[in-house]
Design a protein around this motif. Structure first.
Motif, PDB file in Angstrom:
ATOM      1  N   VAL A 131      35.976  48.768  34.468  1.00  0.00           N
ATOM      2  CA  VAL A 131      36.241  48.600  33.225  1.00  0.00           C
ATOM      3  C   VAL A 131      37.585  49.281  33.053  1.00  0.00           C
ATOM      4  CG1 VAL A 131      35.639  48.842  30.760  1.00  0.00           C
ATOM      5  CG2 VAL A 131      33.868  48.525  32.351  1.00  0.00           C
ATOM      6  N   ALA A 132      37.700  50.566  33.362  1.00  0.00           N
ATOM      7  CA  ALA A 132      38.887  51.385  32.925  1.00  0.00           C
ATOM      8  C   ALA A 132      39.998  51.512  34.130  1.00  0.00           C
ATOM      9  CB  ALA A 132      38.570  52.631  32.602  1.00  0.00           C
ATOM     10  N   GLY A 133      39.668  50.621  35.265  1.00  0.00           N
ATOM     11  CA  GLY A 133      40.555  50.951  36.622  1.00  0.00           C
ATOM     12  C   GLY A 133      40.032  52.410  37.198  1.00  0.00           C
ATOM     13  N   GLY A 134      40.584  52.342  38.518  1.00  0.00           N
ATOM     14  CA  GLY A 134      40.018  53.544  39.214  1.00  0.00           C
ATOM     15  C   GLY A 134      38.970  53.792  39.789  1.00  0.00           C
ATOM     16  N   THR A 135      38.318  52.545  39.954  1.00  0.00           N
ATOM     17  CA  THR A 135      36.877  52.614  40.758  1.00  0.00           C
ATOM     18  C   THR A 135      37.219  52.913  42.112  1.00  0.00           C
ATOM     19  OG1 THR A 135      34.888  51.389  41.206  1.00  0.00           O
ATOM     20  CG2 THR A 135      36.695  50.167  41.692  1.00  0.00           C
ATOM     21  N   VAL A 136      36.137  53.732  42.620  1.00  0.00           N
ATOM     22  CA  VAL A 136      36.648  54.259  44.197  1.00  0.00           C
ATOM     23  C   VAL A 136      35.934  53.150  45.067  1.00  0.00           C
ATOM     24  CG1 VAL A 136      36.228  56.101  45.771  1.00  0.00           C
ATOM     25  CG2 VAL A 136      36.164  56.579  43.253  1.00  0.00           C
ATOM     26  N   PHE A 137      34.955  52.638  44.602  1.00  0.00           N
ATOM     27  CA  PHE A 137      34.045  51.782  45.701  1.00  0.00           C
ATOM     28  C   PHE A 137      33.948  50.413  44.652  1.00  0.00           C
ATOM     29  CE2 PHE A 137      32.916  55.687  47.862  1.00  0.00           C
ATOM     30  CZ  PHE A 137      33.729  55.475  48.794  1.00  0.00           C
ATOM     31  N   PRO A 138      34.186  49.295  44.989  1.00  0.00           N
ATOM     32  CA  PRO A 138      33.831  48.176  44.339  1.00  0.00           C
ATOM     33  C   PRO A 138      32.394  47.844  44.669  1.00  0.00           C
ATOM     34  CG  PRO A 138      35.781  47.551  45.654  1.00  0.00           C
ATOM     35  CD  PRO A 138      35.327  48.889  45.904  1.00  0.00           C
ATOM     36  N   PRO A 139      31.360  47.328  43.947  1.00  0.00           N
ATOM     37  CA  PRO A 139      30.180  46.887  44.576  1.00  0.00           C
ATOM     38  C   PRO A 139      30.158  45.553  45.307  1.00  0.00           C
ATOM     39  CG  PRO A 139      30.168  46.458  42.268  1.00  0.00           C
ATOM     40  CD  PRO A 139      31.483  47.252  42.679  1.00  0.00           C
ATOM     41  N   CYS A 140      29.187  45.940  46.388  1.00  0.00           N
ATOM     42  CA  CYS A 140      29.580  45.056  47.647  1.00  0.00           C
ATOM     43  C   CYS A 140      29.478  43.441  47.381  1.00  0.00           C
ATOM     44  CB  CYS A 140      28.521  45.370  48.775  1.00  0.00           C
ATOM     45  SG  CYS A 140      28.716  47.418  49.251  1.00  0.00           S
ATOM     46  N   THR A 141      28.723  43.001  46.684  1.00  0.00           N
ATOM     47  CA  THR A 141      28.458  41.545  46.601  1.00  0.00           C
ATOM     48  C   THR A 141      29.494  41.048  45.895  1.00  0.00           C
ATOM     49  OG1 THR A 141      26.207  41.796  46.816  1.00  0.00           O
ATOM     50  CG2 THR A 141      26.556  39.623  45.911  1.00  0.00           C
ATOM     51  N   PRO A 142      29.832  41.384  44.601  1.00  0.00           N
ATOM     52  CA  PRO A 142      31.071  40.729  44.104  1.00  0.00           C
ATOM     53  C   PRO A 142      32.450  41.087  44.804  1.00  0.00           C
ATOM     54  CG  PRO A 142      30.105  42.705  42.680  1.00  0.00           C
ATOM     55  CD  PRO A 142      29.321  42.495  44.013  1.00  0.00           C
ATOM     56  N   TYR A 143      32.299  42.231  45.552  1.00  0.00           N
ATOM     57  CA  TYR A 143      33.564  42.539  46.099  1.00  0.00           C
ATOM     58  C   TYR A 143      33.871  41.588  47.588  1.00  0.00           C
ATOM     59  CZ  TYR A 143      36.910  45.770  48.843  1.00  0.00           C
ATOM     60  OH  TYR A 143      38.002  46.506  49.401  1.00  0.00           O
TER      61      TYR A 143
END
Ligand code: NAD
Length: 295
Positions: A131-143
């Motif tokens: 939401v805010a930016g700065g995720t370390v790992f995007p979740p695998c399926t949507p990624y």
């Protein structure tokens, strides 16, 4: 119109080839990416998923370690193991295979995994980062879905995207990731009234529900891109997605098959997150070394 059938196995293979090269480059600097996989109980589907993940790690040179517990293991035992793995420098990713037995509080387990080893992307920090930016790992399926769209050269910016399914692991993060890429996103779920009035507007339609034939040709715009995340086993044993694949393939521009579409990408993006984690650690170590030499 005849759709391009997107070959997720091929896209996956291209990404894995790149990962292998990055792993080799790290090996030259003495680092082997490490993934810890924790499984509790004897759920047959979980056993298959874990086996596939461990095998895929081997293919790209990631060192995997597997921890199997009986279904009646205490939550504290698993939390203690996660605490230990959080501290180990040779472990760059920790994955707890879901579902867990009912006596587990899944949120407690997921929040205990260190944010910088949360390769599934389920920790609240990583979710908040979508939401805010700065995720370390995007979740695998949507990624994996985003990577498929990129690989196929499908523009996301400014497109009408409809995501059908609003789960925490697929639908919601999917919507956020596409919104971050400047799509106009609409999310539909089980309580949506008249699903077709939304799906018909989609330039890109992502379906992650778990219901065969939910999306029929008349619900989709001609020339749309359809990404079918669903996996359903029919009574005759056949594996199908959530869309009427045969009907849609004559109307849309691109479609992912089931099996062989999004499925292979999910494991590949787990590998990608693990390799990225190891690279980040190496980078941090090098920076620290430079700082200490300079001071
Ligand atoms: P889930 O059960 O957690 O969520 C399903 C979502 O679909 C919910 O938001 C629900 O509201 C919505 N829904 C249910 N009926 C609906 C309807 N009639 N119309 C619109 N929305 C409806 O499921 P999940 O974990 O998100 O998985 C969804 C599907 O994706 C499943 O088939 C699962 O097997 C598959 N899946 C595939 C992969 C992969 O790697 N390909 C990964 C994860 C999940």
């Amino acid at each position: 119109m005849t759709a391009k059938i997107i070959n997720g196995i091929e896209v996956s293979a291209a990404i894995r080839a790149d990962l292998r090269e990055r792993v080799t480059a790290m090996a030259d600097r003495g680092v082997v990416p490490g993934l810890a996989v924790i499984k509790v109980g004897v759920d047959p589907a979980s056993a298959v998923y874990v086996r596939n993940k461990v095998r895929a790690c081997g293919e790209v040179g990631i060192q995997s370690s597997q921890y199997d517990f009986e279904a009646n293991v205490s939550q504290q035992t698993v939390l203690d193991l996660i605490g230990d793995l959080n501290e180990r420098p040779n472990i760059h990713g920790i994955l707890v295979q879901l579902p867990l037995p009912p006596h587990f509080a899944i949120a407690d387990i997921l929040q205990t995994i260190s944010v910088d080893k949360d390769v599934d992307g389920f920790h609240l920090y990583n979710v908040g980062g979508l939401v805010a930016g700065g995720t370390v790992f995007p979740p695998c399926t949507p990624y994996g879905v985003v990577k498929i769209l990129e690989h196929e050269g499908i523009e996301i910016e400014g497109k009408n995207v409809v995501v059908v399914g609003a789960s925490n692991i697929v639908g919601k993060p999917m919507a956020l990731m596409l919104m971050q890429r400047d799509a106009t996103v609409c999310i539909c779920h089980a309580k949506t009234r008249d699903l077709a009035q939304f799906t018909i507007l989609a330039d890109i339609l992502v379906v992650a529900v778990g219901k065969p034939n939910l999306i029929l040709p008349e619900m989709v715009k001609t020339g749309a891109v359809v990404i079918d995340v669903g996996i359903n086993r029919l009574p005759d044993g056949k594996l199908v997605g959530d869309t009427d694949f045969e009907g849609l393939r004559h109307k849309v521009s691109h479609i992912t098959p089931v099996p062989g579409g999004v499925g292979p990408m999910t494991v590949t993006m787990l590998l990608a997150n693990t390799v990225a984690s190891a690279e980040r650690r190496l980078q941090t170590q090098s920076e620290r070394l430079l700082t200490s030499v300079a001071s």
